[in-house]
Design a protein around this motif. Structure first.
Motif, short mmCIF file in Angstrom:
data_model
loop_
_atom_site.label_atom_id
_atom_site.label_comp_id
_atom_site.label_asym_id
_atom_site.label_seq_id
_atom_site.Cartn_x
_atom_site.Cartn_y
_atom_site.Cartn_z
N SER A 114 0.84 -1.20 0.00
CA SER A 114 0.00 0.00 0.00
C SER A 114 0.87 1.25 0.00
CB SER A 114 -0.94 0.00 1.20
OG SER A 114 -0.21 0.11 2.40
N ARG A 115 0.24 2.35 -0.31
CA ARG A 115 0.94 3.65 -0.38
C ARG A 115 2.12 3.56 -1.35
NH1 ARG A 115 -0.05 7.27 4.31
NH2 ARG A 115 -1.72 6.31 5.49
N LYS A 116 1.85 2.95 -2.50
CA LYS A 116 2.84 2.82 -3.59
C LYS A 116 4.07 2.04 -3.16
CE LYS A 116 1.28 7.10 -5.67
NZ LYS A 116 1.63 8.44 -6.10
N GLY A 117 3.85 0.97 -2.40
CA GLY A 117 4.96 0.13 -1.98
C GLY A 117 5.78 0.69 -0.84
N SER A 118 5.15 1.51 -0.02
CA SER A 118 5.87 2.16 1.07
C SER A 118 6.27 1.18 2.17
CB SER A 118 5.00 3.25 1.71
OG SER A 118 4.81 4.30 0.82
N THR A 119 7.38 1.49 2.79
CA THR A 119 7.80 0.80 4.00
C THR A 119 7.41 1.68 5.17
OG1 THR A 119 9.64 -0.26 2.86
CG2 THR A 119 9.81 -0.10 5.24
N ARG A 120 6.87 1.04 6.20
CA ARG A 120 6.47 1.79 7.39
C ARG A 120 7.17 1.22 8.61
NH1 ARG A 120 0.41 1.64 7.61
NH2 ARG A 120 0.71 1.53 5.40
N SER A 121 7.22 1.99 9.63
CA SER A 121 7.73 1.48 10.90
C SER A 121 6.65 1.68 11.96
CB SER A 121 9.03 2.18 11.31
OG SER A 121 8.81 3.54 11.58
N ILE A 122 6.71 0.82 12.94
CA ILE A 122 5.79 0.89 14.07
C ILE A 122 6.62 1.01 15.34
CG2 ILE A 122 4.00 -0.30 15.38
CD1 ILE A 122 3.23 -1.76 12.81
N ILE A 123 6.29 2.00 16.14
CA ILE A 123 6.94 2.20 17.43
C ILE A 123 6.04 1.58 18.49
CG2 ILE A 123 7.74 3.88 19.12
CD1 ILE A 123 8.08 5.87 16.75
N GLU A 124 6.63 0.72 19.31
CA GLU A 124 5.86 0.05 20.36
C GLU A 124 6.64 0.04 21.66
OE1 GLU A 124 5.22 -3.80 18.53
OE2 GLU A 124 3.18 -3.19 18.03
N SER A 125 5.93 -0.23 22.74
CA SER A 125 6.52 -0.48 24.05
C SER A 125 7.50 0.61 24.47
CB SER A 125 7.21 -1.85 24.08
OG SER A 125 6.29 -2.87 23.79
N VAL A 126 7.08 1.85 24.28
CA VAL A 126 7.90 2.98 24.73
C VAL A 126 7.76 3.10 26.24
CG1 VAL A 126 8.29 5.47 24.56
CG2 VAL A 126 7.48 4.19 22.55
N ARG A 127 8.88 3.03 26.92
CA ARG A 127 8.85 3.16 28.38
C ARG A 127 10.04 3.99 28.83
NH1 ARG A 127 4.81 0.91 27.28
NH2 ARG A 127 3.62 -0.58 28.51
N VAL A 128 9.79 4.84 29.81
CA VAL A 128 10.82 5.65 30.44
C VAL A 128 10.78 5.32 31.92
CG1 VAL A 128 11.48 8.02 31.02
CG2 VAL A 128 10.71 7.47 28.70
N HIS A 129 11.94 5.07 32.50
CA HIS A 129 12.03 4.76 33.93
C HIS A 129 11.38 5.89 34.72
CE1 HIS A 129 13.73 3.99 37.88
NE2 HIS A 129 13.99 2.76 37.45
N ALA A 130 10.69 5.55 35.80
CA ALA A 130 9.96 6.53 36.61
C ALA A 130 10.83 7.71 37.03
CB ALA A 130 9.35 5.84 37.83
N ASP A 131 12.10 7.45 37.34
CA ASP A 131 13.01 8.51 37.77
C ASP A 131 13.35 9.50 36.66
OD1 ASP A 131 13.06 7.13 40.14
OD2 ASP A 131 15.10 6.35 39.88
#
Length: 150
Positions: free
Chosen positions: A76-93
């Protein structure tokens, strides 16, 4: 990034990553930090897949953040490559320090480097603070997501 290093996650990083995944009300219900076996199996699969980029952010020798970037070639989108960002976590501190922005900027830059034409992510509907954060970084809430638990 100054004193911050973003690097591929190793098996030795898995306990700290899982602790961050479990360190909020949603993650506390989904994750099981007492049994790392399934996480270590998953890390082995992720590390072997060139389309998967599980990274950690390290400051002064301490793991303070993580995310997973998945690259998906498509028709789709003329053969586009996409990326997916997942599981973003930053330590509480580190929350509020700008680390989350640095992680997302790294993921967007890496997506460009990998010739992606689109970066997407999902965020649980209850995470309204995260939604505002992603919108500040230029992401648009453009789709409705669906999941089927198997």
């Amino acid at each position: 990034m100054g004193d911050l290093e973003i690097r591929p996650a190793t098996a030795a990083d898995v306990p700290a990553i899982v602790a961050m995944l479990a360190d909020d009300p949603l993650g506390a219900r989904r994750e099981s930090p007492d049994d790392l076996t399934p996480y270590l199996r998953a890390h082995t699969r992720i590390a072997a897949d060139p389309h998967q980029h599980l990274v950690v952010a390290v400051r002064q020798g301490r793991l303070v953040g993580t995310l997973q970037l998945t690259v998906i070639p498509g028709l789709s989108r003329k053969g586009s490559t996409r990326s997916i960002i997942e599981s973003v976590r930053v330590h509480a501190d580190e929350r509020g320090s700008g680390l989350g922005t640095q992680l997302i900027e790294w993921a967007v830059d890496e997506s460009r480097r990998l010739d992606c034409q689109l970066v997407q992510l999902t965020s649980d509907a209850t995470r309204t603070d995260a939604h505002r954060f992603y919108e500040r970084l230029g992401f648009e809430a453009s789709h409705v997501g669906f999941k089927l638990q198997l």
